[in-house]
Every structure is written in C-alpha cells, then in structure tokens.
Design a protein around this motif. Structure first.
Motif, PDB file in Angstrom:
ATOM      1  N   GLN A 167      -3.303   6.740  -1.183  1.00  0.00           N
ATOM      2  CA  GLN A 167      -2.253   6.230  -1.815  1.00  0.00           C
ATOM      3  C   GLN A 167      -0.968   6.196  -0.791  1.00  0.00           C
ATOM      4  N   GLN A 168      -0.758   7.099   0.070  1.00  0.00           N
ATOM      5  CA  GLN A 168       0.319   6.946   0.996  1.00  0.00           C
ATOM      6  C   GLN A 168       0.163   5.477   1.959  1.00  0.00           C
ATOM      7  N   ASP A 169      -1.001   5.354   2.257  1.00  0.00           N
ATOM      8  CA  ASP A 169      -1.190   4.284   2.946  1.00  0.00           C
ATOM      9  C   ASP A 169      -0.852   3.060   2.341  1.00  0.00           C
ATOM     10  N   CYS A 170      -1.177   2.998   0.909  1.00  0.00           N
ATOM     11  CA  CYS A 170      -0.691   1.882   0.015  1.00  0.00           C
ATOM     12  C   CYS A 170       0.723   1.620  -0.106  1.00  0.00           C
ATOM     13  N   PHE A 171       1.265   2.911  -0.261  1.00  0.00           N
ATOM     14  CA  PHE A 171       2.826   2.756  -0.287  1.00  0.00           C
ATOM     15  C   PHE A 171       3.608   2.193   1.082  1.00  0.00           C
ATOM     16  N   ARG A 172       2.940   2.805   2.103  1.00  0.00           N
ATOM     17  CA  ARG A 172       3.704   2.030   3.382  1.00  0.00           C
ATOM     18  C   ARG A 172       3.382   0.801   3.637  1.00  0.00           C
ATOM     19  N   ASN A 173       1.978   0.306   3.290  1.00  0.00           N
ATOM     20  CA  ASN A 173       1.750  -1.017   3.735  1.00  0.00           C
ATOM     21  C   ASN A 173       2.416  -1.765   2.506  1.00  0.00           C
ATOM     22  N   ALA A 174       2.757  -1.479   1.236  1.00  0.00           N
ATOM     23  CA  ALA A 174       3.420  -2.391   0.186  1.00  0.00           C
ATOM     24  C   ALA A 174       4.853  -2.340   0.692  1.00  0.00           C
ATOM     25  N   LEU A 175       5.410  -1.334   1.143  1.00  0.00           N
ATOM     26  CA  LEU A 175       6.941  -1.461   1.467  1.00  0.00           C
ATOM     27  C   LEU A 175       7.029  -2.364   2.970  1.00  0.00           C
ATOM     28  N   ILE A 180      -0.986   4.690 -12.405  1.00  0.00           N
ATOM     29  CA  ILE A 180      -1.529   5.999 -12.129  1.00  0.00           C
ATOM     30  C   ILE A 180      -0.398   6.897 -11.307  1.00  0.00           C
ATOM     31  N   PRO A 181      -0.127   8.192 -11.327  1.00  0.00           N
ATOM     32  CA  PRO A 181       0.804   8.906 -10.911  1.00  0.00           C
ATOM     33  C   PRO A 181       0.947   9.005  -9.258  1.00  0.00           C
ATOM     34  N   CYS A 182       1.969   9.584  -9.022  1.00  0.00           N
ATOM     35  CA  CYS A 182       1.756   9.852  -7.261  1.00  0.00           C
ATOM     36  C   CYS A 182       2.168  11.316  -6.845  1.00  0.00           C
ATOM     37  N   ARG A 183       2.080  11.489  -5.668  1.00  0.00           N
ATOM     38  CA  ARG A 183       2.274  12.796  -4.942  1.00  0.00           C
ATOM     39  C   ARG A 183       1.494  13.959  -5.737  1.00  0.00           C
ATOM     40  N   GLN A 184       2.161  15.326  -6.291  1.00  0.00           N
ATOM     41  CA  GLN A 184       1.408  16.146  -6.572  1.00  0.00           C
ATOM     42  C   GLN A 184       0.844  15.922  -7.928  1.00  0.00           C
ATOM     43  N   LYS A 185       1.342  15.044  -8.490  1.00  0.00           N
ATOM     44  CA  LYS A 185       0.563  14.796  -9.943  1.00  0.00           C
ATOM     45  C   LYS A 185      -0.635  13.839  -9.721  1.00  0.00           C
TER      46      LYS A 185
END
Ligand SMILES: Nc1nc2c(ncn2[C@@H]2O[C@H](COP(=O)(O)OP(=O)(O)O)[C@@H](O)[C@H]2O)c(=O)[nH]1
Ligand SMILES: [Mg+2]
Length: 269
Positions: free
Chosen positions: A142-150, A235-240
C-alpha cells in the motif's frame, strides 16, 4: 528399461526443482503485469484510468473465485495483484510451481480476454512466518501504491504542461512527498482529494450479505445470508489497514474453529 522405470527416472529430473511451502507459513502470491508500461500507454488514460483499474479488479475476482485456491483477501494497485491464501490451504501440496503457474496462467488469460490482445502477468510467492509479516507485506504494497500514485500524478501533470520525459523526471528526482504535494497544489490538484483507489489500492474479501428472495412454494419473501465477494474501493490505510488485514485472517481462523464445533453451520457457507 521398461516404461515405468524410464518414467520414474525421467520424473526425477522434472521434479528436481520442486519446492513446497512449509506448513504454518502464511502464503501471499503477487502477480504483476509484464511490460504493462507500454500496453497502458497505448490503451489507457494517464496516470490513472478507471477502466484499467476495473480490469485488474475483474482479474483479481477471477483468481479468487475460479483458481481452485482459497484466497481470503485480494489487493490490487497499479498493474499488480496480491492474494492472501487461507491459512489451511493445502492444494497441490503447497507446491510453489503449481501455485505460480496456475495463478499466472489464469490472470494472463483473463486479462487477455478483456483486452482483446495477448498480455501476461508473472507470479511470485512470499511465504510469511507470522501475522505481523502479513500485515507488513500488505502495508508495504500500500505504501508503494501511495508513492507511485503521488509520483505518477506529478509526472503526468508536468508532461501535460509540456515538460519532456527527461525534464519531468529530473524535476521530481530525489524530491519528498511535501514537494510533490505542493507541486500539485500549485496547479489546483489536492492529492488527498484524488480517488481513494488511486492512493490506497482496492481490496476484495468475503462478506456476509443478506439477500431477499422469493419462495415460490410458500409465496413468502425470505431473507437468506450469503458469503459474497465484496469489492472495497475505500480501504483504510496505515495502522487501520494492518488491523483490517489481520481481522480478515483471524476471522478465517476462528471460522474454522467454529465450524468444527458446529458442523451444521459449515453447510450454510
Ligand atoms: N496509463 C495508465 N497506466 C497505468 C495505470 N495503472 C498502472 N499503470 C502503469 O503500469 C506500469 C506498472 O509498472 P511496472 O510493473 O513497474 O512496469 P512494467 O514492467 O512495464 O509492467 C506503470 O508504468 C504504470 O504507470 C493506469 O491506470 N493508467
Ligand atoms: Mg508490471
């Protein structure tokens, strides 16, 4: 040499590279489109195209429903799909080769049919020894997704403004999230307001859903519960998100314990 001996002798070579995933390891498989940069450039909007995301969702659905493996969570972002297997999944003796080739074959076939041209996805497996690492795995993707999206939003915003490939790449090289968010903001894009599926990816999992049906014999409307594959585009992110993944895993483990105690409930599934 008679045929049986010959057959056994030759199979030794064929099986010499076979590996099995150890018992108690959680299994996650990840599929990734081969050469999808070129294919998406030809057929889809940049940086994101809902039609491409919908295609990846349908491929994920196919893998979860029709691969023969019990997959309890599917996650897709960009051109990749991650699948979490039920902890007690023992099909094909947990052979790595069988899992990889079956999943890659189904995903490639489904995507090709949907696109109308031949494409392929590869598959690899991560055997994960504990739930914390399963959480880490999905958080990582999910972090990979966020970085690629930005990055993708910034890159294509610059390109659409007239920057060359090289210019856009060099403007973004080595820059952090703050710089990229600001770059978009100055151009009227609030990255946090872009669709959640682009920043977080989407999840598919089974959910008990109540369906109203008509019983023609009694003429009554009846409500029945069914476990249906549910597409979650928020879907949620981080700890959630970590908690969300663990809940799916633990619910599956508890269901299994419950079904031993109450066999009649298992039939309902
Ligand atoms: N145009 C477009 N491209 C996408 C979309 N989603 C993912 N991609 C592209 O898919 C590629 C996936 O990256 P990667 O697997 O590293 O590239 P590959 O080796 O060419 O498959 C990237 O180039 C993304 O920009 C989309 O919605 N639209
Ligand atoms: Mg790829």
């Amino acid at each position: 040499m008679n045929f049986d001996d010959f057959d056994a002798a030759m199979r030794t070579y064929e099986q010499s590279l076979d590996q099995k995933i150890l018992p108690k390891m959680y299994i996650v498989a990840r599929l990734d489109g081969r050469g999808f940069t070129k294919m998406t450039n030809e057929h889809f909007e940049k940086p994101f195209d809902e039609r491409f995301k919908n295609m990846m969702v349908e491929v994920t659905r196919e893998l979860m429903k029709n691969s023969g493996f019990r997959v309890i969570y599917g996650y897709t972002q960009s051109d990749e799909i991650s699948l979490l297997f039920a902890p007690d999944e023992n099909s094909f003796g947990r052979k790595v080769r069988k899992i990889n080739t079956t999943l890659a074959g189904i995903a490639s076939a489904k995507a090709s049919l949907m696109l109308g041209e031949v494409v392929s996805l590869d598959c690899r497996i991560a055997p994960l020894p504990n739930k914390k690492l399963v959480e880490d795995y999905f958080s990582w993707r999910q972090q990979d997704c966020f970085r690629n999206a930005l990055n993708g939003w910034c890159y294509w915003t610059l390109r659409k403004e007239g920057a060359s490939r090289r210019q856009a790449t060099s403007i973004l090289a080595g820059k952090g999230d703050d710089f990229k968010n600001e770059l978009l903001f100055e151009r009227g894009v609030n990255f946090n307001d872009t669709p959640a599926w682009q920043r977080r990816g989407v999840g598919l999992y089974y959910k008990e859903i109540e369906r109203e049906g008509y019983n023609p014999k009694t003429g009554e409307t009846v409500v029945s519960k069914r476990n249906e594959l549910f597409l979650d585009e928020d879907i949620p992110c981080r700890q959630k998100y970590r908690d969300f993944v663990t809940t799916i895993l633990e619910t599956t483990e508890q269901d299994k314990v419950g079904s031993k105690d109450q066999p009649e409930e298992k039939e309902m599934e």
